[in-house]
Design an enzyme around this catalytic site. Sequence first.
Site, PDB file in Angstrom:
ATOM      1  N   LYS A  80       0.820  -1.204   0.000  1.00 30.18           N
ATOM      2  CA  LYS A  80       0.000   0.000   0.000  1.00 30.18           C
ATOM      3  C   LYS A  80       0.863   1.268   0.000  1.00 30.18           C
ATOM      4  O   LYS A  80       1.861   1.349   0.727  1.00 30.18           O
ATOM      5  CB  LYS A  80      -0.902  -0.017   1.236  1.00 30.18           C
ATOM      6  CG  LYS A  80      -1.878   1.137   1.361  1.00 30.18           C
ATOM      7  CD  LYS A  80      -2.764   0.931   2.572  1.00 30.18           C
ATOM      8  CE  LYS A  80      -3.805   2.039   2.706  1.00 30.18           C
ATOM      9  NZ  LYS A  80      -4.736   1.759   3.820  1.00 30.18           N
ATOM     10  N   SER A 154      -9.290   2.635   2.493  1.00 32.12           N
ATOM     11  CA  SER A 154      -8.229   3.217   1.705  1.00 32.12           C
ATOM     12  C   SER A 154      -7.299   2.192   1.057  1.00 32.12           C
ATOM     13  O   SER A 154      -6.445   2.545   0.255  1.00 32.12           O
ATOM     14  CB  SER A 154      -7.391   4.155   2.582  1.00 32.12           C
ATOM     15  OG  SER A 154      -6.760   3.433   3.644  1.00 32.12           O
ATOM     16  N   SER A 178     -10.179   0.268   6.591  1.00 35.23           N
ATOM     17  CA  SER A 178      -9.448   0.273   5.318  1.00 35.23           C
ATOM     18  C   SER A 178      -8.937  -1.082   4.883  1.00 35.23           C
ATOM     19  O   SER A 178      -8.592  -1.265   3.712  1.00 35.23           O
ATOM     20  CB  SER A 178      -8.257   1.236   5.406  1.00 35.23           C
ATOM     21  OG  SER A 178      -8.691   2.558   5.561  1.00 35.23           O
TER      22      SER A 178
END
Length: 448
Positions: A80, A154, A178
């Site tokens: 990420k 996210s 997330s």
Amino acid sequence: MDEWCYLPARELAERLRRRELTAVEVLDAYAERVERLNPSLVAVVAADFDQARRAAAEADRRLARGEETGPLHGVPMVVKDGHDVAGLRTTLGTELYDRVPDRDGTVAARLRSAGAILFGHSNVPPFLARYRSENAIFGRSDNPWDPRRTPGGSSGGGAAALAAGLTPIEVGSDYGGSLRLPPHFCGVYGLVATEHRVPATGFWRPLEGRARGTRILMSFGPMARDLDDLELVLRVIAGPDGRDGEVPPVPLRERRRRTLPELRLAAVPELPGASVAASLRAEVERVAAQASDAGARVEERLPRVDWDEQRLSAELMGAATGVFDPDAVLPDAHRGLAWYLRALDRRDRFSAAWHDFFAGYDALILAPGTTTAFLHDSTDDEGQDRQLVFTNLAGLPALTAPAGRDEAGLPIGVQLVGPPWSEIRLIEIAAALEEAGILPGFARPPGY
């Protein structure tokens, strides 16, 4: 070669160890797939295949020399955006944090030490602050199941990349869902570790002259297409690093096989104050009913907590991340140490109620959101937090696993939540549900 991109990471590593494949061949397969599919998905960003190819060639040389290798040796992957990876552009979805780190954060360093080849980041919203993954730097990520829909946020770029076969594993973060909503939207697995299980060193690295604000509420964990890879990556990244002083030396115990009759489960279709879609409620009810039929003790039960207290998560998050930002506008009440200590005391009481609750249950089953993947121009991200942020406030681990599809064919997941440090137990419970045919496992999106 496309089929290689859907092999589990542990199988890829084993084939590499047996010299059936080379790390360069596998990386090239992923590179070709990213080049072909990613322009429309925008799941992988800041990719550097030249750097990765040099690392893959060295991985092959080490295997040829018969050197000892790690459990992910030669396996290509993305992480990420927000995890510092030396030489790889990092942005957190915003120009403010757009830079190229000169050193790895702890997560990246541990993955490399295990042999992984890090070739890119996955897309995120600005400051990781939305339930959809789009930003002005890289654009909007689409969901492989329906490009009109978001993969969530996210960690949405990572979940989309997994589902589309652009990476075999991923490591994300969770400040309010997330690592649970995107796997639910994309039909993959996500495991949020207990708060402070995984060091935050090198994640959301503070700007020059500012202190780290992400000390509480945030946790990290793996995403994967099966439970064994989820466990493998968790074992690689967990534990103290000598830099993040809030990570205690709590070992991950060995995994064992569980049977449904030995499980004590709580299950609720939705939490107080949430409005969960009928298709998600139905999956939770189905899983609970079938687990009960198979011998598990299942009850519809929740702890006695003030569910409005969940708003404290956002208040603490805003205070912790904004207090060192000279441009932040915070309520006066959030500027004092007394307010902060009272807020932490409220958090302690909320967490204690969950501790008492889990004395009677192995896990809680509920929906990992309020809808399936919503359209890009929808406002359905509002209210998703009502099913998610309670775990961040209490510091609990949670696992999202594929469960079914809605009437439009979109993935539906279920969320398993347990007491602190119970990540392996959650994997065992999900495995028992899969072994009984109650949870179906990962399925490739049509066309991929």
